[in-house]
Design a protein around this motif. Structure first.
Motif, PDB file in Angstrom:
ATOM      1  N   ARG A 270      30.693   8.628  -6.116  1.00 22.06           N
ATOM      2  CA  ARG A 270      30.935  10.520  -5.739  1.00 22.06           C
ATOM      3  C   ARG A 270      31.766  11.354  -7.061  1.00 22.06           C
ATOM      4  NH1 ARG A 270      30.818  10.606   1.145  1.00 22.06           N
ATOM      5  NH2 ARG A 270      30.535   7.987   1.528  1.00 22.06           N
ATOM      6  N   ASP A 271      31.554  12.215  -6.818  1.00 16.78           N
ATOM      7  CA  ASP A 271      32.169  13.374  -7.371  1.00 16.78           C
ATOM      8  C   ASP A 271      32.874  13.798  -6.364  1.00 16.78           C
ATOM      9  OD1 ASP A 271      30.814  15.016  -5.341  1.00 16.78           O
ATOM     10  OD2 ASP A 271      29.000  15.948  -7.107  1.00 16.78           O
ATOM     11  N   ALA A 272      33.505  15.461  -6.769  1.00 19.29           N
ATOM     12  CA  ALA A 272      34.402  15.992  -6.443  1.00 19.29           C
ATOM     13  C   ALA A 272      34.268  16.524  -5.428  1.00 19.29           C
ATOM     14  CB  ALA A 272      35.189  16.840  -6.959  1.00 19.29           C
ATOM     15  N   LEU A 301      27.644   8.581 -15.418  1.00 19.71           N
ATOM     16  CA  LEU A 301      28.542   7.997 -14.516  1.00 19.71           C
ATOM     17  C   LEU A 301      29.833   8.076 -14.622  1.00 19.71           C
ATOM     18  CD1 LEU A 301      28.909   6.055 -12.015  1.00 19.71           C
ATOM     19  CD2 LEU A 301      29.565   4.396 -13.278  1.00 19.71           C
ATOM     20  N   LEU A 302      30.632   7.924 -15.705  1.00 18.93           N
ATOM     21  CA  LEU A 302      31.981   8.302 -16.222  1.00 18.93           C
ATOM     22  C   LEU A 302      32.366  10.177 -15.831  1.00 18.93           C
ATOM     23  CD1 LEU A 302      32.718   6.349 -18.242  1.00 18.93           C
ATOM     24  CD2 LEU A 302      33.859   6.308 -16.281  1.00 18.93           C
ATOM     25  N   HIS A 303      31.661  11.239 -16.230  1.00 20.48           N
ATOM     26  CA  HIS A 303      31.209  12.162 -15.694  1.00 20.48           C
ATOM     27  C   HIS A 303      30.978  12.942 -14.596  1.00 20.48           C
ATOM     28  CE1 HIS A 303      28.960  16.745 -15.868  1.00 20.48           C
ATOM     29  NE2 HIS A 303      30.015  16.620 -17.365  1.00 20.48           N
ATOM     30  N   HIS A 304      30.231  12.093 -13.753  1.00 17.01           N
ATOM     31  CA  HIS A 304      29.842  12.040 -12.727  1.00 17.01           C
ATOM     32  C   HIS A 304      31.255  12.370 -11.537  1.00 17.01           C
ATOM     33  CE1 HIS A 304      27.991  12.678  -8.354  1.00 17.01           C
ATOM     34  NE2 HIS A 304      29.090  11.451  -8.128  1.00 17.01           N
ATOM     35  N   SER A 305      31.963  11.441 -11.654  1.00 16.43           N
ATOM     36  CA  SER A 305      33.713  10.307 -11.284  1.00 16.43           C
ATOM     37  C   SER A 305      34.397  11.240 -11.734  1.00 16.43           C
ATOM     38  CB  SER A 305      33.434   8.854 -10.918  1.00 16.43           C
ATOM     39  OG  SER A 305      33.189   8.370 -12.538  1.00 16.43           O
ATOM     40  N   GLY A 306      34.316  12.087 -12.394  1.00 15.67           N
ATOM     41  CA  GLY A 306      35.833  12.617 -13.380  1.00 15.67           C
ATOM     42  C   GLY A 306      36.090  11.562 -13.932  1.00 15.67           C
ATOM     43  N   GLY A 307      35.211  10.599 -14.699  1.00 18.34           N
ATOM     44  CA  GLY A 307      36.662   9.678 -15.197  1.00 18.34           C
ATOM     45  C   GLY A 307      37.255   8.687 -14.170  1.00 18.34           C
ATOM     46  N   THR A 308      36.821   8.488 -13.150  1.00 21.68           N
ATOM     47  CA  THR A 308      37.728   7.740 -12.248  1.00 21.68           C
ATOM     48  C   THR A 308      36.806   7.104 -11.339  1.00 21.68           C
ATOM     49  OG1 THR A 308      38.747   9.169 -11.243  1.00 21.68           O
ATOM     50  CG2 THR A 308      40.712   8.502 -12.810  1.00 21.68           C
TER      51      THR A 308
END
Length: 352
Positions: A270-272, A301-308
């Motif tokens: 998920r994203d923010a 995926l990393l962009h979507h989840s903010g790298g975490t």
């Protein structure tokens, strides 16, 4: 050989002695200075400045020493984790019996190289057999379970003529592992594994057994669709397998088409704002080669989840690069099986 083995513990013991000795020496120097040095007994400003400088130097030395020791332990832990990773999730070959392969894993634990996901692709006389699984939990806690399942798979795929036999072997291996761990630790291990078994015949015919795992996506030109919409069986572990167990026929993987196997961490990311990752949409423009698909998906995926990411993510991409026969057509038209000679060579190398 015995001399070498005997020398290793001595080196380790010497390192531990030095590790404990240096802080002790620094502490002894500080105490000796405070008790015996006349300057340390004075109350003047100059004496206090010198005393403070001595204790500051000793404290700084202790901090630097502890930091170096912790960094050394971290490097050793990473080396052990890397060695375990290479044994557990061996780099897949770039090609398996005419199928181009690429795979990668992203662990949710910062700095970890091992997660709770597992995958493997093996060429056998029964076809190319693939496993993708997800152990409950992630990180080093799941490595024993993943190792038990993968070890059983690598042996069973060559012995069992049917996928049902392979799955039953994996189920027994998991039950044995959990029972032995419970006896060793004195606690009941409540653990399960979602698992997808896939068999790709020489003609591209697909058979699958799914225990609670997401279905892979089939990439055919601009078409991206789930391989099947049949409800999977329960995960391995909590429930016994059904008595009547047979592989589900899922059509064919035609030359030029790809399969993208993944764990639920990909679509559950998920994203923010709490929105799920649109894996299917990303795959529509993910590229032609399995390596390009991996790069595109993990970048998005990393962009979507903010790298975490909050969960481990594993992807395995298989593309049918066998030659297209004149009688074969596009998906949805009449076609016959490929007739290229069967390859028994298991190429070595990294498919990522």
């Amino acid at each position: 050989m015995m001399c070498i083995k005997a020398a290793v513990p001595r080196v380790g013991s010497l390192r531990r002695v030095l590790s404990m000795g240096l802080p002790t020496v620094w502490g002894a120097v500080a105490i000796t200075y405070k008790l015996t040095c006349p300057l340390a007994q004075q109350n003047g400003l100059g004496a206090r400045v010198v005393t403070s400088a001595v204790f500051f130097a000793v404290g700084t030395g202790l901090i630097v020493h502890v930091r170096r020791a912790l960094l050394r332990e971290l490097r050793q832990a990473k080396q052990v984790a890397g060695a375990a990773q290479s044994v557990l999730l061996r780099p897949l070959p770039p090609s398996v019996d005419g199928l181009t392969v690429a795979a990668a894993q992203l662990s949710a634990d910062r700095g970890a190289t091992i997660g709770g996901d597992l995958y493997e692709a093996v060429a056998t006389e029964h076809g190319v057999r693939v496993v993708m699984g997800d152990v409950r939990g992630h990180g080093l806690a799941a490595i024993g379970t993943a190792a038990a399942v993968l070890g059983s798979f690598r042996e069973a795929v060559h012995d069992e003529p049917e996928l049902a036999g392979v799955l039953r072997r994996l189920d027994r291996a998991l039950a044995r592992h959990l029972r032995e761990r419970a006896e060793r630790d004195g606690t009941v291990a409540e653990e399960f594994v979602t698992l997808l078994l896939l068999e790709i015949g020489r003609d591209g015919e697909l058979h699958a057994l799914n225990c609670g795992h997401p279905w892979p996506y089939l990439l055919s030109g601009s078409l991206v669709e789930p391989l099947s919409r049949v409800d999977p069986m329960p995960p391995l572990g909590p429930f016994p397998l059904p008595a009547d167990l047979s592989g589900l026929r899922c059509g064919q993987l035609l030359p030029g088409e790809s399969l993208v196997l993944h764990t639920d961490g990909a679509e559950d990311a998920r994203d923010a704002g709490g929105r799920f990752f649109a894996l299917r949409e990303v795959l529509r423009d993910a590229g032609e080669t399995p390596q390009a698909v991996l790069g595109r998906v993990f970048t998005a995926l990393l962009h979507h989840s903010g790298g975490t990411p909050k969960d481990d993510v594993a992807l395995l991409v298989l593309k049918n690069d066998r030659q297209l026969q004149p009688t074969q057509g596009a998906r949805g038209t009449a076609r016959t099986a490929t007739t290229a000679p069967r390859s028994t060579t298991h190429l070595q190398g990294n498919g990522v």
